[in-house]
Design a protein around this motif. Structure first.
Motif, PDB file in Angstrom:
ATOM      1  N   LYS A   1       0.839  -1.211   0.000  1.00 24.33           N
ATOM      2  CA  LYS A   1       0.000   0.000   0.000  1.00 24.33           C
ATOM      3  C   LYS A   1       0.867   1.252   0.000  1.00 24.33           C
ATOM      4  O   LYS A   1       0.537   2.240  -0.623  1.00 24.33           O
TER       5      LYS A   1
ATOM      6  N   ARG B   1      -5.781 -12.743  -2.164  1.00 25.08           N
ATOM      7  CA  ARG B   1      -5.283 -11.447  -1.674  1.00 25.08           C
ATOM      8  C   ARG B   1      -3.763 -11.443  -1.580  1.00 25.08           C
ATOM      9  O   ARG B   1      -3.101 -10.503  -2.007  1.00 25.08           O
TER      10      ARG B   1
ATOM     11  N   THR C   1      -1.529  -9.154  -4.116  1.00 19.31           N
ATOM     12  CA  THR C   1      -0.694  -8.109  -3.519  1.00 19.31           C
ATOM     13  C   THR C   1       0.763  -8.327  -3.892  1.00 19.31           C
ATOM     14  O   THR C   1       1.470  -7.392  -4.281  1.00 19.31           O
TER      15      THR C   1
ATOM     16  N   THR D   1     -15.117 -14.057  -2.762  1.00 13.88           N
ATOM     17  CA  THR D   1     -15.735 -12.844  -2.214  1.00 13.88           C
ATOM     18  C   THR D   1     -15.653 -11.743  -3.262  1.00 13.88           C
ATOM     19  O   THR D   1     -14.906 -11.856  -4.244  1.00 13.88           O
ATOM     20  N   GLU D   2     -16.391 -10.669  -3.009  1.00 15.77           N
ATOM     21  CA  GLU D   2     -16.349  -9.521  -3.917  1.00 15.77           C
ATOM     22  C   GLU D   2     -14.946  -8.903  -3.921  1.00 15.77           C
ATOM     23  O   GLU D   2     -14.446  -8.494  -4.967  1.00 15.77           O
ATOM     24  N   GLU D   3     -14.309  -8.856  -2.753  1.00  9.95           N
ATOM     25  CA  GLU D   3     -12.955  -8.299  -2.660  1.00  9.95           C
ATOM     26  C   GLU D   3     -11.989  -9.097  -3.547  1.00  9.95           C
ATOM     27  O   GLU D   3     -11.182  -8.524  -4.272  1.00  9.95           O
ATOM     28  N   GLU D   4     -12.108 -10.423  -3.480  1.00 10.74           N
ATOM     29  CA  GLU D   4     -11.224 -11.263  -4.295  1.00 10.74           C
ATOM     30  C   GLU D   4     -11.477 -11.037  -5.780  1.00 10.74           C
ATOM     31  O   GLU D   4     -10.534 -10.983  -6.573  1.00 10.74           O
TER      32      GLU D   4
ATOM     33  N   LYS E   1     -12.521  -8.289  -7.150  1.00  3.98           N
ATOM     34  CA  LYS E   1     -11.944  -6.978  -7.479  1.00  3.98           C
ATOM     35  C   LYS E   1     -10.431  -7.070  -7.612  1.00  3.98           C
ATOM     36  O   LYS E   1      -9.839  -6.435  -8.494  1.00  3.98           O
ATOM     37  N   LEU E   2      -9.805  -7.833  -6.733  1.00  5.99           N
ATOM     38  CA  LEU E   2      -8.349  -8.004  -6.815  1.00  5.99           C
ATOM     39  C   LEU E   2      -7.961  -8.658  -8.139  1.00  5.99           C
ATOM     40  O   LEU E   2      -6.988  -8.258  -8.778  1.00  5.99           O
TER      41      LEU E   2
ATOM     42  N   GLN F   1      -8.279  -6.109 -10.836  1.00 11.14           N
ATOM     43  CA  GLN F   1      -7.175  -5.156 -10.752  1.00 11.14           C
ATOM     44  C   GLN F   1      -5.926  -5.755 -11.413  1.00 11.14           C
ATOM     45  O   GLN F   1      -5.230  -5.083 -12.164  1.00 11.14           O
TER      46      GLN F   1
END
Length: 109
Positions: free
Chosen positions: A22, A49, A53, A81-84, A86-87, A90
Motif C-alpha cells: 500500500k 489477496r 498483492t 468474495t467480492e474483494e477477491e 476486485k483483486l 485489478q
C-alpha cells in the motif's frame, strides 16, 4: 496457546507485507511476503489477496517474469468474495497495461 501466538505472528507478518505494498515499499514487501507465497504454493492453498498483492509488488519492481507466473496462478484461483473478484480484476488491468507497453516496445524495435 503457543500455536495461537505463532498464528498471530504469521498473520501480523502478512499484514505488514500488505501495508508495505500500500505504501509502495515494494522491495521490502516482496521480501516480507515471499515466504508466505512459497508456503501457499507448496501447500497449494489459494490465497487471492496474498498472491494479488505480491504480484503488484512484482510488477512495480520490474520483476515481470515473476509477475506473469503469479498472475497465471491467480487466474486459476476462484474468487469467493467480492474483494477477491476486485483483486483479480485489478490484476487483469496490470496485465493488460503490461501487454500494451510490451507491444509499444515491439513496435519501436
Amino acid at each position: 496457546m503457543e500455536k495461537t501466538e505463532k498464528l498471530k505472528a504469521f498473520a501480523q507478518e502478512m499484514k505488514e507485507g500488505f501495508q508495505l505494498v500500500k505504501e509502495k515499499r515494494d522491495e521490502e514487501a516482496l521480501k516480507k511476503l515471499e515466504p508466505f507465497v512459497e508456503l501457499m504454493r507448496r501447500s497449494e492453498a489459494p490465497h487471492i489477496r496474498l498472491f494479488s498483492t505480491y504480484s503488484i509488488a512484482q510488477i512495480r519492481t520490474g520483476k515481470l517474469e515473476g509477475f506473469l507466473q503469479t498472475y497465471a496462478e491467480v487466474k486459476e484461483m476462484e474468487a469467493k468474495t467480492e474483494e477477491e473478484a476486485k483483486l483479480k480484476e485489478q490484476l487483469d488491468g496490470f496485465f493488460n497495461e503490461l501487454m500494451v507497453e510490451l507491444q509499444k516496445e515491439d513496435g519501436q524495435a
